[in-house]
Enzyme design. Structure first.
Site, PDB file in Angstrom:
ATOM      1  N   CYS A  46       0.363  -6.247  -5.073  1.00 34.91           N
ATOM      2  CA  CYS A  46       1.054  -6.496  -3.811  1.00 34.91           C
ATOM      3  C   CYS A  46       0.107  -7.199  -2.843  1.00 34.91           C
ATOM      4  O   CYS A  46      -0.909  -6.637  -2.445  1.00 34.91           O
ATOM      5  CB  CYS A  46       1.520  -5.179  -3.191  1.00 34.91           C
ATOM      6  SG  CYS A  46       2.892  -4.428  -4.048  1.00 34.91           S
ATOM      7  N   LYS A 100       1.247   7.391  -8.758  1.00 38.02           N
ATOM      8  CA  LYS A 100       0.868   6.069  -9.298  1.00 38.02           C
ATOM      9  C   LYS A 100      -0.598   5.763  -9.023  1.00 38.02           C
ATOM     10  O   LYS A 100      -1.351   5.397  -9.921  1.00 38.02           O
ATOM     11  CB  LYS A 100       1.745   4.980  -8.654  1.00 38.02           C
ATOM     12  CG  LYS A 100       1.231   3.567  -8.845  1.00 38.02           C
ATOM     13  CD  LYS A 100       2.128   2.521  -8.209  1.00 38.02           C
ATOM     14  CE  LYS A 100       1.882   2.216  -6.764  1.00 38.02           C
ATOM     15  NZ  LYS A 100       0.713   1.391  -6.448  1.00 38.02           N
TER      16      LYS A 100
HETATM   17  N1  EPU Z   1     -11.416  -3.768   2.023  1.00 36.93           N
HETATM   18  C1  EPU Z   1     -12.277  -4.864   2.163  1.00 36.93           C
HETATM   19  N2  EPU Z   1     -13.027  -5.239   1.080  1.00 36.93           N
HETATM   20  C2  EPU Z   1     -12.940  -4.583  -0.118  1.00 36.93           C
HETATM   21  C3  EPU Z   1     -12.073  -3.476  -0.237  1.00 36.93           C
HETATM   22  C4  EPU Z   1     -11.314  -3.093   0.841  1.00 36.93           C
HETATM   23  O1  EPU Z   1     -12.363  -5.468   3.232  1.00 36.93           O
HETATM   24  O2  EPU Z   1     -13.649  -4.964  -1.045  1.00 36.93           O
HETATM   25  C5  EPU Z   1     -10.611  -3.346   3.186  1.00 36.93           C
HETATM   26  C6  EPU Z   1      -9.116  -3.624   2.972  1.00 36.93           C
HETATM   27  O3  EPU Z   1      -8.778  -4.954   3.298  1.00 36.93           O
HETATM   28  C7  EPU Z   1      -8.481  -2.587   3.873  1.00 36.93           C
HETATM   29  C8  EPU Z   1      -9.434  -1.391   3.756  1.00 36.93           C
HETATM   30  O4  EPU Z   1     -10.670  -1.928   3.298  1.00 36.93           O
HETATM   31  O5  EPU Z   1      -8.480  -3.031   5.206  1.00 36.93           O
HETATM   32  C9  EPU Z   1      -8.980  -0.284   2.847  1.00 36.93           C
HETATM   33  O6  EPU Z   1      -8.526  -0.809   1.609  1.00 36.93           O
HETATM   34  P1  EPU Z   1      -8.660   0.018   0.249  1.00 36.93           P
HETATM   35  O7  EPU Z   1      -9.790  -0.519  -0.541  1.00 36.93           O
HETATM   36  O8  EPU Z   1      -8.654   1.475   0.558  1.00 36.93           O
HETATM   37  O9  EPU Z   1      -7.298  -0.365  -0.500  1.00 36.93           O
HETATM   38  P2  EPU Z   1      -7.102  -0.419  -2.072  1.00 36.93           P
HETATM   39  O10 EPU Z   1      -7.986   0.574  -2.709  1.00 36.93           O
HETATM   40  O11 EPU Z   1      -7.160  -1.815  -2.586  1.00 36.93           O
HETATM   41  C10 EPU Z   1      -5.323   1.458  -2.341  1.00 36.93           C
HETATM   42  C11 EPU Z   1      -3.907   1.560  -2.842  1.00 36.93           C
HETATM   43  C12 EPU Z   1      -2.956   0.938  -1.830  1.00 36.93           C
HETATM   44  C13 EPU Z   1      -3.156   1.588  -0.472  1.00 36.93           C
HETATM   45  C14 EPU Z   1      -4.623   1.533  -0.048  1.00 36.93           C
HETATM   46  C15 EPU Z   1      -4.931   2.289   1.251  1.00 36.93           C
HETATM   47  C16 EPU Z   1      -4.105   1.448  -5.246  1.00 36.93           C
HETATM   48  C17 EPU Z   1      -3.920   0.681  -6.500  1.00 36.93           C
HETATM   49  N3  EPU Z   1      -3.782   0.859  -4.104  1.00 36.93           N
HETATM   50  O12 EPU Z   1      -5.606   0.058  -2.220  1.00 36.93           O
HETATM   51  O13 EPU Z   1      -1.650   1.235  -2.300  1.00 36.93           O
HETATM   52  O14 EPU Z   1      -2.358   0.934   0.487  1.00 36.93           O
HETATM   53  O15 EPU Z   1      -5.458   2.101  -1.085  1.00 36.93           O
HETATM   54  O16 EPU Z   1      -4.614   3.632   1.114  1.00 36.93           O
HETATM   55  O17 EPU Z   1      -4.496   2.606  -5.287  1.00 36.93           O
HETATM   56  C18 EPU Z   1       0.648   0.850  -2.724  1.00 36.93           C
HETATM   57  O18 EPU Z   1       0.666   1.833  -3.461  1.00 36.93           O
HETATM   58  O19 EPU Z   1       1.698   0.273  -2.329  1.00 36.93           O
HETATM   59  C19 EPU Z   1      -0.636   0.327  -2.249  1.00 36.93           C
HETATM   60  C20 EPU Z   1      -0.757  -0.905  -1.785  1.00 36.93           C
END
Ligand code: EPU
Length: 418
Positions: free
Chosen positions: A116, A21
């Site tokens: 989520c 996904k």
């Molecule tokens: N963060 C910030 N500011 C930002 C971006 C991130 O503070 O602008 C922080 C977040 O709060 C967190 C950390 O950086 O503490 C890492 O977050 P990341 O950006 O890696 O998360 P994401 O890209 O929004 C993706 C997946 C999530 C998964 C995370 C971590 C997608 C659509 N979502 O989220 O997947 O938990 O990476 O691996 O790819 C899931 O599939 O259930 C899911 C939530």
């Protein structure tokens, strides 16, 4: 939507793992970067993908999905660039449309992404990166207004404060057909990011990975291509943990990318499961007690944060105290309420989740988000009697053919649409 699930002591059978996904969603956004057709294979039929298809259709990408072949064809037409609030609010990955539109150097309006909300999920790193790439971004009443200004520098260096999958991918999308070189420092090098790099390179981008840096060189045009998406490591890990939790399990997972699951396999083995990996098959055999674990969650190749709620439930079966520290999303703890409802002994102290051996009783649980939802499925299976899970629509965002896959290994599960 409600699910009804009965306790189970024994599971046996095969499960085919679907396409990833979290790789598929940004790969779909790559279709905005070219006028030619993108064909993606191994696309899972889940609601997040259907929502992303619908958003792409609305902004001017023709999307056709062949379910039998798990194949999606995406062809950009005329783009209508303003992103609509209801659509952006549906899924988290809608933020990838911002990166893809930034690549097109047009002005546009956007809203904050949904998805989520298990924790505060800011997008400040994304916004800062887009500003460095050459955008003025202002915000009024939750509407983000993007206006392009030509960057003066020939080289853009972006340092991401904390490793972020979404930010790294958004910079890749935004910079892959730019006339300046972009360097991402402290980039996230997770398997899903590598999938995006692989597709962008097939489309003509010039991208180099050096330690924790990604260098994206100048390129003004990208072309169409075909791409097969890797297996979903979180789905595979979820079923591995399910097999660990049930008293007797003999399960074979097919179509697995086991290279991406080394840490999960190691944790499952430490918990007492016999794991046999052969090519893309992972055989799991479990018939003895579960041992406690001490797991610290960090960026890949560490144990994934998405499996933290699911591992927490499995730990209630362990013969001792387990400790889990999630350094990525320490506030992802909605499952604690559900485990406690079943009589489980679990608490969160100083960002550490501490779980002790518990006797669990069936109850009415609630899927606060996708992974909490899968955790509730395992909770229902190991608790006595019958349980129900409300809010189950969350689970279908990320698990393809969930009900069939569970029934196939001997689990009694019903959808209750009332
Ligand atoms: N963060 C910030 N500011 C930002 C971006 C991130 O503070 O602008 C922080 C977040 O709060 C967190 C950390 O950086 O503490 C890492 O977050 P990341 O950006 O890696 O998360 P994401 O890209 O929004 C993706 C997946 C999530 C998964 C995370 C971590 C997608 C659509 N979502 O989220 O997947 O938990 O990476 O691996 O790819 C899931 O599939 O259930 C899911 C939530």
């Amino acid at each position: 939507m409600k699910l009804r699930i009965e306790h189970v002591d024994k599971i046996e059978g095969k499960i085919n793992i679907s396409g990833s996904k979290n790789a598929a969603l940004p790969l779909m956004a790559c279709s905005i970067l070219t006028d030619e057709k993108i064909v993606l294979n191994n696309i899972p039929d889940i609601s997040d993908i259907r929502d992303m298809s619908m958003i792409l259709e609305k902004i001017g990408v023709n999307v056709t999905y062949h379910k039998e072949k798990s194949q999606m064809c995406l062809q950009k037409k005329e783009l209508l660039i303003n992103l609509n609030i209801e659509e952006m609010a549906k899924i988290r990955a809608s933020y990838y449309l911002m990166g893809a539109l930034v690549a097109n150097k047009t002005d546009f309006l956007a809203y904050y992404p949904g998805g989520c909300n298990f924790s505060k999920r800011p997008i400040d790193y994304h916004i800062e990166a887009f500003k460095k790439i050459g955008y003025n971004i202002s915000e009024k009443d939750n509407v983000l207004s993007f206006s392009y200004k030509m960057p003066k520098a020939k080289k853009i260096i972006i340092v991401i404060p904390k490793k972020s999958v979404g930010t790294t991918i958004n910079i890749l999308l935004a910079s892959s057909k730019s006339m300046v070189t972009t360097i991402i420092k402290n980039a996230s090098i997770e398997p899903e990011v590598l999938q995006v790099i692989k597709l962008l390179k097939k489309m003509g981008s010039r991208i180099i990975i050096k330690d924790n840096q990604i260098i994206i060189r100048e390129r003004n045009k990208l072309h169409g291509t075909r791409f097969k998406i890797m297996a979903d490591r979180i789905e595979a890990g979820s079923y591995m943990l399910l097999a660990t939790a049930v008293d007797n399990a003999k399960v074979c997972l097919n179509n697995v990318d086991s290279e991406n699951l080394k840490e999960v396999i190691s944790v499952v083995k430490n918990m007492g499961v016999s794991v046999d990996v052969k090519k893309d098959k992972v055989k799991l055999l479990k018939n003895k007690k579960v041992y406690p674990v001490d797991v610290k969650i960090e960026p890949y190749p560490s144990f994934p944060t998405d499996l933290q709620p699911i591992l927490s439930v499995v730990c209630t079966k362990a013969c001792g105290i387990s400790i889990i520290e999630d350094t990525i999303y320490p506030e992802r703890i909605s499952h604690i309420e559900e485990i406690t409802k079943a009589g489980g002994s679990i608490k969160s102290i100083n960002n550490k989740i501490i779980i002790s051996t518990s006797t669990l009783k069936g109850n009415s649980f609630y899927a606060h988000d996708l992974r909490c939802g899968f955790a509730c499925i395992i909770l229902s299976l190991i608790a006595t009697g019958e349980s129900s899970i409300d809010g189950a629509e969350y689970i279908f965002r990320g698990y393809e053919n969930l009900i069939d896959k569970l029934r196939h290994i001997g689990i009694s599960i019903e959808k209750d649409l009332k």
